[in-house]
Design an enzyme around this catalytic site. Sequence first.
Site, PDB file in Angstrom:
ATOM      1  CD1 TRP A  84       0.097  -0.226   3.413  1.00  0.00           C
ATOM      2  CD2 TRP A  84      -0.821   1.775   3.015  1.00  0.00           C
ATOM      3  NE1 TRP A  84       0.291   0.559   4.509  1.00  0.00           N
ATOM      4  CE2 TRP A  84      -0.265   1.792   4.300  1.00  0.00           C
ATOM      5  CE3 TRP A  84      -1.456   2.927   2.545  1.00  0.00           C
ATOM      6  CZ2 TRP A  84      -0.328   2.907   5.126  1.00  0.00           C
ATOM      7  CZ3 TRP A  84      -1.517   4.037   3.369  1.00  0.00           C
ATOM      8  CH2 TRP A  84      -0.959   4.018   4.639  1.00  0.00           C
TER       9      TRP A  84
ATOM     10  CG  ASP B 231       3.565  -6.112   5.180  1.00  0.00           C
ATOM     11  OD1 ASP B 231       4.019  -5.061   5.674  1.00  0.00           O
ATOM     12  OD2 ASP B 231       2.410  -6.513   5.368  1.00  0.00           O
TER      13      ASP B 231
END
Lengths: 183, 128
Positions: A105, A124
């Site tokens: 994101w 991540d």
Amino acid sequence: MGWLDDQFEKRARLLARKTGRRSFLARSAGLLIGGAAVVPLLPVARASGNGSRVAGPDEGIPGAEGDPKSCDYWRHCAIDGSLCACCGGSATACPPGSEMAPVTWIGTCQNPKDGKDYIISYNDCCGVGICGRCVCNRNEGERPEYHLYRNNDINWCAGAKSQSYHCSVAIVVGQATEAQPEK
Amino acid sequence: MISRITVGFACTLMVSFTLSANAERPIEEAYVLHCSGCHGLDGAGIPSLVPSLRELAGLLDHDDGRAYLVRVPGVAQAPLPDRELAALLNWVMEQLSGVPNFAPYTSDEIGHWRSQPLRDPLKSRPEI
């Protein structure tokens, strides 16, 4: 000539202690081409050319690099998770053995040094058990889960080989003309 | 986050909140901010997870293809104004997909098709 060598060595060592090679190179490049190199260009064009799907390590951001192990680091303004710099990686690189998820994101953070907004990619790192160190939960511009693409509570390991979350990085993708509209 | 929710979703064109109507945010920046998180900086997507934005030309061969690209949820439900969404889609079609002789979307066209979002885009896609 020995005293000259000594003086030169002292000056060089003093300079080395006070300045980083990266900042020297960035400033030198900026002077050479009128400052254009200081602001990172959006990587869309070159990414579309070489097939790169995610941003590489960022360079040339004005101001001190800051402490990537600190939750207060400016580029961590909307991160939620363990800081990879505390887990054997860095603010822009996953620790060895983990894989950077290709889906992420995107938000913006303001660099206090120059007051400008930068686009941050919160990728991540996945495939290894949760790191758990330097857990940082800042949510500037983050939105509830019904806005998936602006939510940091989601496991953004989608697309990685393993969806086991390990830690998060905050990569500067480019400079924004303004903060993301949610702010 | 520790209590992360696993989500395996196929993003379409991920766009977000409304930019101000008069914003002059460069289109490339709008793409990075609103689309690249899922589709990637290069628009290549991820096989079986995120559609590629580099191979959209074929969809336009079908009568409903042009409308389909606007009616997919990520586009249709984007709170971007019609004008900015049209500019962003046109940029994707021209720069990422390289569609030859592409007739740009107009604001009115975007407004018309996004008012009829697809309820099941994965079902509709094979039909196209």
